[in-house]
Design an enzyme around this catalytic site. Sequence first.
Site, PDB file in Angstrom:
ATOM      1  N   GLU A  77      38.017  37.053  41.220  1.00 41.09           N
ATOM      2  CA  GLU A  77      38.721  36.089  41.627  1.00 41.09           C
ATOM      3  C   GLU A  77      37.971  34.762  42.151  1.00 41.09           C
ATOM      4  O   GLU A  77      38.684  33.769  42.214  1.00 41.09           O
ATOM      5  CB  GLU A  77      39.708  36.183  42.931  1.00 41.09           C
ATOM      6  N   GLU A 108      31.359  59.098  43.020  1.00 45.72           N
ATOM      7  CA  GLU A 108      31.242  58.694  44.444  1.00 45.72           C
ATOM      8  C   GLU A 108      30.038  59.353  45.266  1.00 45.72           C
ATOM      9  O   GLU A 108      29.593  58.882  46.170  1.00 45.72           O
ATOM     10  CB  GLU A 108      32.107  58.435  45.321  1.00 45.72           C
TER      11      GLU A 108
END
Length: 266
Positions: A77, A108
């Site tokens: 963004e 992860e």
Amino acid sequence: MSTESPSYFDHLETLSTHHLLAGMNSVDQTVPQAVAKALPQLEALVEATVARLGKGGRLFYIGAGTSGRLGVLDASECPPTFGVPHGVVVGLIAGGDTAIRKAVENAEDDAEQAWRDLEAYNINDQDIVVGIAASGRTPYVIGGLEQARKHGLATGCIVCNAGSAVAAAAEFPVEVVTGPEFVTGSTRLKAGTAQKLALNMLTTATFIRLGRVKGNKMVDMQLSNAKLVDRGERMLMDELGIEQDAAATLLRQHGSVRAALDAQKH
């Protein structure tokens, strides 16, 4: 870890929709208070980020699961909002871009992969790496931060538990302690909201400090759709005291609100 503590609510499956929503709303109201307590830490992280980006460095996010997705979202963004080039803010998620839409098993847990992911961007000591991990114990994030510090990079983090391994690995830790979730351990809820707020504040404050906002307006935003073109025209109308037709002409000529305003000054 307080994020894994039992919910204050129980027998959720017996509650009405009204009581489920009211319960979630009641605990969500504690999130801004938790963020407020972390403002001094967040201020230090913003200052460190401004210093690096102001000299041509980049901001990298590393995270897994919800935390990784929030980093990717915030990074994506920044170009349309502030007009910065793609690559100034980069979001990396354990498991790669596939993991944005679909969980990648065990990604992860690899403490070495984050640094390999960062090295693909020719990362250097002008950059800053911010780890995002609600639990504060994600190996992907811990390993990435440790290697970044070892190589002389600035490091920060956003976590939702106090005294975590991720915070210990970061030079500028931000600990937003959100406590038990409505659904026990579901950190996409309060913790995710807190991380989103902190990320909003980090990049917005950084790019305001770097001159990417004028007054209170996004003068460098990309004019990528009709809504944003209309917003740009209204900015010019307000700033220059002109009608919309004239504002539209200026925007077409110069391609951005800032360029149009600068042209009128000369």
